[in-house]
Design an enzyme around this catalytic site. Structure first.
Site, PDB file in Angstrom:
ATOM      1  N   TYR A 189       0.835  -1.199   0.000  1.00  0.00           N
ATOM      2  CA  TYR A 189       0.000   0.000   0.000  1.00  0.00           C
ATOM      3  C   TYR A 189       0.873   1.253   0.000  1.00  0.00           C
ATOM      4  O   TYR A 189       0.619   2.208  -0.721  1.00  0.00           O
ATOM      5  CB  TYR A 189      -0.922   0.006   1.230  1.00  0.00           C
ATOM      6  CG  TYR A 189      -1.906   1.148   1.185  1.00  0.00           C
ATOM      7  CD1 TYR A 189      -3.126   0.992   0.539  1.00  0.00           C
ATOM      8  CD2 TYR A 189      -1.608   2.383   1.761  1.00  0.00           C
ATOM      9  CE1 TYR A 189      -4.024   2.040   0.456  1.00  0.00           C
ATOM     10  CE2 TYR A 189      -2.498   3.430   1.682  1.00  0.00           C
ATOM     11  CZ  TYR A 189      -3.710   3.259   1.034  1.00  0.00           C
ATOM     12  OH  TYR A 189      -4.592   4.300   0.956  1.00  0.00           O
ATOM     13  N   THR A 244     -11.059  18.374 -23.855  1.00  0.00           N
ATOM     14  CA  THR A 244     -12.403  18.311 -23.243  1.00  0.00           C
ATOM     15  C   THR A 244     -12.362  18.238 -21.709  1.00  0.00           C
ATOM     16  O   THR A 244     -13.016  19.024 -21.023  1.00  0.00           O
ATOM     17  CB  THR A 244     -13.180  17.080 -23.770  1.00  0.00           C
ATOM     18  OG1 THR A 244     -12.328  15.936 -23.655  1.00  0.00           O
ATOM     19  CG2 THR A 244     -13.589  17.255 -25.217  1.00  0.00           C
ATOM     20  N   ASP A 290       0.969  19.991 -20.505  1.00  0.00           N
ATOM     21  CA  ASP A 290       0.237  18.725 -20.616  1.00  0.00           C
ATOM     22  C   ASP A 290       1.061  17.848 -21.550  1.00  0.00           C
ATOM     23  O   ASP A 290       1.120  18.082 -22.757  1.00  0.00           O
ATOM     24  CB  ASP A 290      -1.170  18.956 -21.168  1.00  0.00           C
ATOM     25  CG  ASP A 290      -1.965  17.650 -21.321  1.00  0.00           C
ATOM     26  OD1 ASP A 290      -1.335  16.569 -21.357  1.00  0.00           O
ATOM     27  OD2 ASP A 290      -3.202  17.709 -21.418  1.00  0.00           O
ATOM     28  N   ARG A 306     -15.303  14.182 -33.746  1.00  0.00           N
ATOM     29  CA  ARG A 306     -14.749  15.349 -33.063  1.00  0.00           C
ATOM     30  C   ARG A 306     -15.326  16.580 -33.750  1.00  0.00           C
ATOM     31  O   ARG A 306     -14.678  17.238 -34.544  1.00  0.00           O
ATOM     32  CB  ARG A 306     -13.209  15.340 -33.159  1.00  0.00           C
ATOM     33  CG  ARG A 306     -12.552  14.393 -32.172  1.00  0.00           C
ATOM     34  CD  ARG A 306     -12.822  14.822 -30.762  1.00  0.00           C
ATOM     35  NE  ARG A 306     -12.232  13.964 -29.743  1.00  0.00           N
ATOM     36  CZ  ARG A 306     -12.642  13.925 -28.491  1.00  0.00           C
ATOM     37  NH1 ARG A 306     -13.658  14.648 -28.094  1.00  0.00           N
ATOM     38  NH2 ARG A 306     -12.056  13.162 -27.597  1.00  0.00           N
ATOM     39  N   PHE A 358     -21.749  13.054 -26.140  1.00  0.00           N
ATOM     40  CA  PHE A 358     -21.079  12.243 -27.162  1.00  0.00           C
ATOM     41  C   PHE A 358     -20.721  10.848 -26.657  1.00  0.00           C
ATOM     42  O   PHE A 358     -20.572   9.918 -27.427  1.00  0.00           O
ATOM     43  CB  PHE A 358     -19.834  12.954 -27.719  1.00  0.00           C
ATOM     44  CG  PHE A 358     -18.744  13.194 -26.708  1.00  0.00           C
ATOM     45  CD1 PHE A 358     -18.778  14.295 -25.878  1.00  0.00           C
ATOM     46  CD2 PHE A 358     -17.677  12.314 -26.598  1.00  0.00           C
ATOM     47  CE1 PHE A 358     -17.779  14.515 -24.946  1.00  0.00           C
ATOM     48  CE2 PHE A 358     -16.660  12.530 -25.671  1.00  0.00           C
ATOM     49  CZ  PHE A 358     -16.721  13.625 -24.841  1.00  0.00           C
TER      50      PHE A 358
END
Ligand code: F0G
Length: 482
Positions: free
Chosen positions: A80, A133, A223, A389, A455
């Protein structure tokens, strides 16, 4: 195209790997495909895998793993807290990005949730080259506003601009001048900009963005989900870097960022995600959210097997011959379709080949979802599943009025190392046939329209009996072929 030249002079993307495990595919006959897409409400997200021949929906979590990745999963150290597997991943991230702190998450959007909760406040603005998105949804949920500061060229679907993912520096400066730097939560740059066709930004542009951020004391967040493609394009298209190693380019991008986050469903060809930084302040601010939403700090919602696979996957991403596979296949597909006059996004980007549904189906009104209709038609004629898209992927405004998308695209993703060239040729063949018979394709209309993320779950019907007409023509031309 490849650095391996053919005597014939042809540009053929050559696979620099061999297949050692295979999965049998099924190509149902066209009669079943017509039925299957109807059952799916003409929404390719709702198709079942057993009805699909080539799944080009996404590259997310479905890139092929290497033998080394598979092997590493067997020796994962499970616990863990404090597993050796996590330490390995943490060290690999530090080695590649030069970042001291690593926060594990279950996938990319989880990073976005945490970044938005920590940095976005009501009324704040997040400038970026283009939204994704889930990014936009998390920023909006926290009361912030996305401002896209892309080049005019970004939305030009047929272009020869090498870096359509660049930030327009004048627009960034104007936005700061107009609103004040204190209103800016952070500046976000998305590598391999997804929604404009996997288009890269240049390192020169990133340096310029950094300069503006330094002048105004702003955070720059990268990103890096589609970093692999962007790295390939920097090396291929930015002259200054043609002799640089992928590792050096990566480090330069990382050094220009305050925070890097990624979806390991894309970067590293596994599943999971994470946030990396050298800022202790940022680390301390985000840390508690990991334990609240993701899991303990040494797994963050990922299994140890996934973390082992990411560690190897990140290492393999530094190999030019590995990361050029995706873009080279995409370039091949794009160029072959262009040769046959099929409208596609150019220059070819990363992630997939993007078909321009507005030009493919000029006779289908935007309100009848041309990109959705084209995705359904591509499935009918080839058993090939792509992703809409366009307007279907948008949401109605607060008055229920459709938000018409700036682009109507069908994305045909090429998950890395998954398809062979003959399969790609098959997809091209069916799409070219479809283009020649495009007049048969009609529109779609909602039958069941969810308010949020329509979508994913929405069901549609056709505005005429066009799927059957298409199938009849297919039978006429292809006889009893599947
Ligand atoms: N950022 C980018 C640029 C992405 O493309 C994605 C996912 C995410 C963040 C979110 O990551 O899925 O791990 O939560 N893109 C997938 C796609 C869904 O199909 O393009 P995630």
């Amino acid at each position: 195209m490849t650095n391996i030249k053919f005597h014939s002079g042809e540009n053929i993307p050559l696979e620099m790997h061999k297949v050692r495990i295979v999965q049998k595919l099924n190509l149902p006959p066209i009669e079943r495909r017509v039925e299957a897409i109807q059952e799916a409400g003409y929404n390719t997200f709702l198709l079942k895998n057993e009805d699909i021949f080539m799944d080009m929906l996404t590259d997310s979590g479905v890139n092929a793993m290497s033998d080394r990745q598979q092997a590493s999963m067997l020796e994962a150290d499970d616990s863990y807290a404090g597993s050796a597997t996590f330490t390995k991943l943490e060290n690999k991230v530090e080695e590649i990005f030069g970042t001291k702190y690593f926060l594990p998450t279950h996938q990319g959007r989880a990073c976005e949730n945490i970044l938005a909760q920590v940095y976005v406040t009501p009324g704040s603005i997040v400038p970026m080259n283009y939204h994704f998105t889930t990014t936009k949804a998390h920023i909006s949920l926290n009361g912030g506003q996305v401002e896209e500061i892309f080049l005019e060229e970004a939305l030009n679907l047929t272009s020869d601009v090498a870096f359509k993912g660049n930030v327009d520096i004048d627009k960034l400066n104007a936005l700061i001048a107009e609103n004040g730097a204190e209103k800016i939560a952070f500046v976000r740059m998305e590598a391999g900009t997804n929604l404009i066709g996997g288009q890269p930004f240049s390192l020169a542009n990133m340096r310029d963005v950094r300069k503006v951020c330094d002048e105004h004391n702003l955070l720059l967040i990268l990103d890096a989900s589609l970093l692999a493609d962007n790295l390939h394009f920097i090396k291929e298209r930015e002259e200054q870097y043609q002799y640089a190693t992928i590792r050096d380019i990566t480090r330069e991008m990382a050094d220009l960022s305050d925070i890097i986050y990624f979806s390991a469903r894309k970067l590293g060809c596994a599943r999971g995600g994470g946030i990396c930084t050298n800022s202790e302040d940022a680390y301390m601010k985000m840390r508690e959210y990991i334990t609240l939403y993701e899991g303990f700090l040494t797994y963050g919602g990922m299994s140890v097997r996934e973390m082992e696979a990411i560690t190897i996957g990140l290492e393999e991403t530094m190999d030019e011959q590995m990361i050029n596979q995706g873009p080279q296949f995409i370039a091949y597909m794009t160029e072959e379709l262009v040769k046959h006059g099929v409208p596609v996004v150019t220059p070819a980007g990363g992630l997939g080949c993007h078909v321009n549904a507005s030009d493919f189906l000029p006779h289908v009104e935007q309100s009848a979802y041309p990109a959705g209709a084209l995705a359904a038609a591509i499935y009918i004629v080839g058993g090939v599943r792509g992703m809409e898209r366009g307007t279907l992927s948008e949401q109605r405004d607060e008055n229920g009025v459709e938000t018409l998308s700036a682009m109507e695209l069908v994305r045909l993703a090429l998950p890395r190392r998954v398809f062979t060239l003959s399969q790609v040729k098959y997809a091209i063949d069916r799409i070219v046939w479809l283009y020649e018979n495009r007049d048969l394709i009609g529109g779609l209309e909602f039958v069941d329209e969810p308010k949020v993320l329509r979508f994913f779950f929405g069901k549609l019907g056709t505005t005429s009996a066009w799927p059957q007409l298409l199938a009849d023509k297919f039978r006429e031309d292809f006889g009893d072929s599947l």
